[in-house]
Design a protein around this motif. Structure first.
Motif, PDB file in Angstrom:
ATOM      1  N   GLN A 163       0.852  -1.183   0.000  1.00 49.48           N
ATOM      2  CA  GLN A 163       0.000   0.000   0.000  1.00 49.48           C
ATOM      3  C   GLN A 163       0.893   1.240   0.000  1.00 49.48           C
ATOM      4  OE1 GLN A 163      -2.592  -0.355   3.405  1.00 49.48           O
ATOM      5  NE2 GLN A 163      -3.890  -1.911   2.440  1.00 49.48           N
ATOM      6  N   VAL A 164       0.753   2.037  -1.056  1.00 49.92           N
ATOM      7  CA  VAL A 164       1.568   3.239  -1.208  1.00 49.92           C
ATOM      8  C   VAL A 164       0.662   4.454  -1.018  1.00 49.92           C
ATOM      9  CG1 VAL A 164       3.081   4.549  -2.730  1.00 49.92           C
ATOM     10  CG2 VAL A 164       3.097   2.038  -2.807  1.00 49.92           C
ATOM     11  N   ARG A 165       0.974   5.271  -0.012  1.00 55.29           N
ATOM     12  CA  ARG A 165       0.221   6.495   0.244  1.00 55.29           C
ATOM     13  C   ARG A 165       1.051   7.681  -0.258  1.00 55.29           C
ATOM     14  NH1 ARG A 165      -4.040   5.232   3.470  1.00 55.29           N
ATOM     15  NH2 ARG A 165      -3.884   3.263   4.623  1.00 55.29           N
ATOM     16  N   VAL A 166       0.391   8.534  -1.051  1.00 55.97           N
ATOM     17  CA  VAL A 166       1.045   9.706  -1.625  1.00 55.97           C
ATOM     18  C   VAL A 166       0.815  10.886  -0.693  1.00 55.97           C
ATOM     19  CG1 VAL A 166       1.242  11.190  -3.646  1.00 55.97           C
ATOM     20  CG2 VAL A 166       0.622   8.771  -3.923  1.00 55.97           C
ATOM     21  N   LEU A 167       1.891  11.555  -0.305  1.00 58.10           N
ATOM     22  CA  LEU A 167       1.824  12.699   0.591  1.00 58.10           C
ATOM     23  C   LEU A 167       1.801  13.984  -0.224  1.00 58.10           C
ATOM     24  CD1 LEU A 167       4.425  11.528   3.266  1.00 58.10           C
ATOM     25  CD2 LEU A 167       1.947  11.180   3.262  1.00 58.10           C
ATOM     26  N   ASP A 168       0.902  14.901   0.173  1.00 56.89           N
ATOM     27  CA  ASP A 168       0.749  16.154  -0.563  1.00 56.89           C
ATOM     28  C   ASP A 168       1.877  17.122  -0.229  1.00 56.89           C
ATOM     29  OD1 ASP A 168      -0.437  18.037  -2.231  1.00 56.89           O
ATOM     30  OD2 ASP A 168      -1.495  18.968  -0.545  1.00 56.89           O
ATOM     31  N   ILE A 169       2.355  17.831  -1.257  1.00 60.27           N
ATOM     32  CA  ILE A 169       3.321  18.913  -1.066  1.00 60.27           C
ATOM     33  C   ILE A 169       2.793  20.123  -1.816  1.00 60.27           C
ATOM     34  CG2 ILE A 169       5.298  17.357  -0.820  1.00 60.27           C
ATOM     35  CD1 ILE A 169       6.069  18.073  -3.683  1.00 60.27           C
ATOM     36  N   ASN A 170       3.234  21.319  -1.395  1.00 59.02           N
ATOM     37  CA  ASN A 170       2.819  22.554  -2.046  1.00 59.02           C
ATOM     38  C   ASN A 170       3.560  22.672  -3.367  1.00 59.02           C
ATOM     39  OD1 ASN A 170       1.598  25.001  -2.561  1.00 59.02           O
ATOM     40  ND2 ASN A 170       3.100  26.171  -1.367  1.00 59.02           N
ATOM     41  N   GLU A 171       2.894  22.372  -4.457  1.00 57.08           N
ATOM     42  CA  GLU A 171       3.517  22.407  -5.768  1.00 57.08           C
ATOM     43  C   GLU A 171       3.456  23.817  -6.338  1.00 57.08           C
ATOM     44  OE1 GLU A 171       2.456  18.613  -8.099  1.00 57.08           O
ATOM     45  OE2 GLU A 171       0.787  18.923  -6.705  1.00 57.08           O
ATOM     46  N   GLY A 172       4.474  24.164  -7.069  1.00 60.35           N
ATOM     47  CA  GLY A 172       4.537  25.487  -7.662  1.00 60.35           C
ATOM     48  C   GLY A 172       3.558  25.654  -8.801  1.00 60.35           C
ATOM     49  N   PRO A 173       3.132  26.904  -9.050  1.00 60.31           N
ATOM     50  CA  PRO A 173       2.232  27.162 -10.174  1.00 60.31           C
ATOM     51  C   PRO A 173       2.848  26.707 -11.492  1.00 60.31           C
ATOM     52  CG  PRO A 173       2.392  29.067  -8.736  1.00 60.31           C
ATOM     53  CD  PRO A 173       3.457  28.120  -8.296  1.00 60.31           C
ATOM     54  N   VAL A 174       1.997  26.336 -12.444  1.00 62.66           N
ATOM     55  CA  VAL A 174       2.433  25.826 -13.738  1.00 62.66           C
ATOM     56  C   VAL A 174       1.910  26.758 -14.822  1.00 62.66           C
ATOM     57  CG1 VAL A 174       2.336  23.906 -15.350  1.00 62.66           C
ATOM     58  CG2 VAL A 174       2.437  23.464 -12.886  1.00 62.66           C
ATOM     59  N   PHE A 175       2.825  27.239 -15.663  1.00 57.16           N
ATOM     60  CA  PHE A 175       2.453  28.122 -16.764  1.00 57.16           C
ATOM     61  C   PHE A 175       1.900  27.290 -17.923  1.00 57.16           C
ATOM     62  CE2 PHE A 175       5.167  30.947 -14.429  1.00 57.16           C
ATOM     63  CZ  PHE A 175       4.707  32.223 -14.718  1.00 57.16           C
ATOM     64  N   PHE A 176       0.905  27.833 -18.564  1.00 57.29           N
ATOM     65  CA  PHE A 176       0.356  27.181 -19.759  1.00 57.29           C
ATOM     66  C   PHE A 176      -0.141  28.261 -20.720  1.00 57.29           C
ATOM     67  CE2 PHE A 176      -2.956  25.405 -22.413  1.00 57.29           C
ATOM     68  CZ  PHE A 176      -2.346  24.248 -22.872  1.00 57.29           C
ATOM     69  N   PRO A 177       0.288  28.187 -21.966  1.00 58.87           N
ATOM     70  CA  PRO A 177       1.335  27.284 -22.461  1.00 58.87           C
ATOM     71  C   PRO A 177       2.711  27.769 -22.039  1.00 58.87           C
ATOM     72  CG  PRO A 177       0.649  28.762 -24.200  1.00 58.87           C
ATOM     73  CD  PRO A 177      -0.237  29.085 -23.022  1.00 58.87           C
ATOM     74  N   ASP A 178       3.655  26.897 -22.123  1.00 60.34           N
ATOM     75  CA  ASP A 178       5.027  27.248 -21.778  1.00 60.34           C
ATOM     76  C   ASP A 178       5.961  26.605 -22.803  1.00 60.34           C
ATOM     77  OD1 ASP A 178       7.166  28.325 -20.380  1.00 60.34           O
ATOM     78  OD2 ASP A 178       7.367  26.554 -19.077  1.00 60.34           O
ATOM     79  N   PRO A 179       6.576  27.385 -23.679  1.00 62.89           N
ATOM     80  CA  PRO A 179       6.591  28.852 -23.677  1.00 62.89           C
ATOM     81  C   PRO A 179       5.345  29.419 -24.353  1.00 62.89           C
ATOM     82  CG  PRO A 179       7.973  28.037 -25.427  1.00 62.89           C
ATOM     83  CD  PRO A 179       7.503  26.818 -24.691  1.00 62.89           C
TER      84      PRO A 179
END
Length: 712
Positions: free
Chosen positions: A464-480
């Motif tokens: 059983q694998v539990r995924v822990l949440d982290i504060n992910e950075g904003p993602v630009f779209f589209p990039d570039p």
């Protein structure tokens, strides 16, 4: 022709020859050969071996190098000191001996008279020179035997050769390997009785038989009987122990092998006669270590040396035996194993090898792992038990994922050091997508299990694998983000609108924007809305623009704890605006003052702008009056024009004004000058003026005045 005849005839020839002649290289006055031609020796019943009889005088007048001597009677020779010496005890002799000396510088014969044998001095010429008589060949030579390793005293009589024609003047001779040839002197024969003796202890393992020749001769050395073959056989004694080629032997047997399985073969060697019991070996196991579960786990075939298993297949279980290695002490005894036999020992080490009769089992049915979203690497180590032999294919584990990984985000590998299964994340997991994974793992061996063993339920486990949440950075779209804008648009013009979203959808977070990299400082961004406007004029011809593209980077920051950031790229493709006047190249041209070719130079146009704001170019003379009287500009192609002189000019520097225009709408023009150097040309050298240039308008004025003067 026998030796005696040859020497006697040579003696007669030498007596009649002129020995006074000199040979090249001899000493002055020296006569080569025997200095004394005749010698006398008193008769003795026995001439003792090695006792010199006399010393001859021989000189080849060159140092006596490489001189060889030959005696007419066998049993005598001339040694290095010129002594006549018996080679053995001689009980008889002819009345006359001849010594032949032969070298490069001398060839001579001397006579030795044996005095005191009156009855033999009247022999005719045949007896003196040693011509043979006819005798009956009646030697009786029985085969003889001698036991090896006999002890002193020696010599020992081992047999007798009988001659039915034996006479007082017939003697026995023994020749061959072991008598007069190597190994010399092992056997002798009494010259009178024919008794054959051995002189020292023999070794059958060195030579097991000898083949010699027996004959009889008369007193003159003439063969009377024989030769007849004498075979002497050496009888073996048990004087050699059995020897194993190695002191330690190794073998293997697979666990569970049937009773009677051959493990290995022990072979010893005995140097004694293989046709006798002296080399008849018998093998026996005298010790087994350890002696559990039975002191008689193995048996050795007494004659062949084959070691076979005695223990039952069920007891021959590597996992239940006290050890996997057994040591046997093996004895080989000759004399067919009798008590008087000699022995040799060796050690046999037997290893009980493993077969895959135990399936691997997980130590726990359930394993748990925790992993932060976005990360990769090993998340849990899975442990198993396997009772088979470590570091073999029957023990090494092979893991596989059988369910629960549809996106193939996991992989599992075996740790070769401890056989554990290493479950790794190979594709970053997303907490917002799936926060829990349930994976099913199976373990097997590299080798196949034996037919009566199978994999059971304990060979599978759940992770059983539990995924822990982290504060992910904003993602630009589209990039570039790529936009197209005209250069030189007004300041504060709109360029683009950035779009960055926060992947932490379960959290309500806001995003702020900032400039991360703006090489030319042309842009500004609204930190809340993400709109990008111009802060300065955009210039396509700027060194910060490459391939018409200007690149800037922006950062988006959320309000998480701690804040997370993301970066994005804005690429502005700049369209060209006709904001650059063209110019002329080259700016300097040279021409000879007396040149017949009035073509000065070809000049071309250059423009930083792109088509259609560049070529074709229009290049023409400046607007000064009178230029067209001296100069002419002719179009060559869309980018180049030809400058020509209409008349010769004196050596000086002239500044020619030109006007160049591009094809933009509206076009841009540029007033420029080309420096024309009129030079004196001599022998392929141009001598040009270093003075300041004259403006072409002044030259034209002067030229016009000259042309306007009336002719005298």
């Amino acid at each position: 022709m026998e030796t005696g005849v040859r020497i006697f005839l040579l003696f007669l020839l030498q007596q009649a020859a002129d020995v006074g002649c000199r040979q090249e290289g001899r000493r002055e006055g020296c006569v080569p050969g025997f200095q004394v031609k005749q010698y006398q020796v008193a008769y003795r019943r026995i001439f003792q071996k090695g006792l010199p009889l006399l010393q001859v005088e021989f000189d080849d007048c060159a140092g006596n190098e490489d001189v060889a001597f030959e005696v007419s009677v066998p049993g005598f020779h001339v040694d290095g000191d010129l002594n006549l010496v018996p080679l053995r005890d001689v009980r008889y002799s002819r009345p006359v001996l001849f010594i032949h000396g032969l070298g490069v510088h001398a060839d001579d014969v001397a006579q030795v008279d044996i005095t005191g044998r009156a009855s033999e001095t009247q022999h005719d010429l045949k007896e003196i020179v040693g011509l043979p008589h006819r005798w009956k060949r009646s030697l009786l030579v029985p085969p003889m035997i001698v036991t090896e390793n006999q002890r002193a005293p020696f010599p020992r009589i081992i047999g007798r050769v009988i001659s039915t024609e034996k006479s007082w003047d017939h003697i026995f001779r023994l020749t061959g390997p072991g008598a007069d040839r190597d190994p010399k002197g092992l056997f002798t024969i009494d010259i009178d009785t024919g008794d054959v003796s051995v002189t020292r202890s023999l070794d059958r393992e060195a030579i097991d038989s000898y083949q010699l020749e027996v004959s009889t001769t008369d007193l003159n050395g003439n063969l009377v009987e024989g030769p007849v073959i004498l075979v002497i056989t050496v009888i073996d004694q048990n004087d050699n122990r059995p020897i194993f080629k190695e002191t330690r032997y190794t073998g293997e047997v697979l666990e569970g092998s049937p009773t009677g399985t051959t493990v290995m073969t022990m072979m010893a060697f005995d140097a004694d006669d293989p046709a006798t019991d002296n080399a008849a070996l018998r093998y026996n196991i005298i010790r087994q270590s350890p002696d559990k579960p039975s002191p008689n786990m193995f048996y050795i075939d007494a004659e062949r040396g084959d070691i076979v298993t005695v223990i039952s297949p069920t007891l021959l279980d590597r996992e239940t035996l006290p050890t996997t290695t057994y040591e046997l002490e093996i004895v080989a005894k000759d004399m067919a194993g009798s008590e008087v036999g000699l022995t040799g020992t060796a050690t046999a080490t037997i290893t009980i090898t493993d077969k895959n009769d135990h399936a691997p089992e997980f130590t726990h049915p359930l394993f748990e792992a925790y992993v932060y979203e976005g990360s990769t690497g090993v998340v849990v180590n899975l442990t198993v038990d396997d009772r088979d032999d470590p570091a073999t294919g029957a023990w090494r584990a092979v893991y596989s994922i059988i369910n629960g990984d549809p996106t193939r985000s996991f992989e599992i590998q075996t740790n070769p050091d401890n056989n554990e299964g290493m479950l790794s994340v190979i594709k970053p997991l997303d907490y917002e997508g799936t926060a829990f994974h349930k994976i099913f793992i199976k373990v097997e061996n590299e080798d196949l299990l034996v037919p009566d063993v199978g994999y059971g339920p304990s060979s599978t486990a759940t992770v059983q694998v539990r995924v822990l949440d982290i504060n992910e950075g904003p993602v630009f779209f589209p990039d570039p983000l790529i936009v197209t804008r005209m250069e030189n648009i007004p300041v504060e013009s709109f360029v683009a609108s950035l779009n960055a979203t926060d992947p932490d959808t379960l959290q309500l977070q806001s995003v702020r924007y900032a400039i991360l990299r703006d090489p030319a400082g042309w842009l500004t961004v609204n930190q809340l809305r993400g709109t990008v406007n111009t802060l300065a004029s955009l210039d396509r011809e700027s060194p910060y623009v490459h391939d018409n593209k200007y690149t800037a980077a922006f950062i988006a920051i959320d309000n998480g704890s701690p804040p997370a950031t993301g970066t994005g790229t804005l690429i502005i493709y700049l369209e060209d605006y006709n904001d650059n006047a063209p110019y002329v190249v080259p700016s300097v041209a040279q021409v000879c003052e007396d040149a017949h070719d009035m073509n000065v130079a070809i000049v071309g146009g250059r423009d930083k702008d792109l088509p259609p704001n560049g070529a074709p170019f229009n290049i023409e003379l400046g607007k000064q009056p009178g230029l067209d009287k001296t100069w002419k500009v002719t179009r060559v192609n869309s980018t180049h024009s030809q400058i020509m002189l209409l008349q010769s000019l004196k050596k000086a520097n002239y500044q020619l004004p030109l006007i160049i225009s591009d094809s933009g709408v509206p076009p841009m023009s540029n007033n420029t000058e080309v420096k024309v150097q009129v030079c004196v040309c001599k022998k392929n050298k141009m001598l040009c003026s270093s003075a300041h240039s004259h403006h072409a308008s002044l030259v034209i004025m002067l030229t016009t005045l000259v042309l306007a003067r009336p002719c005298l």
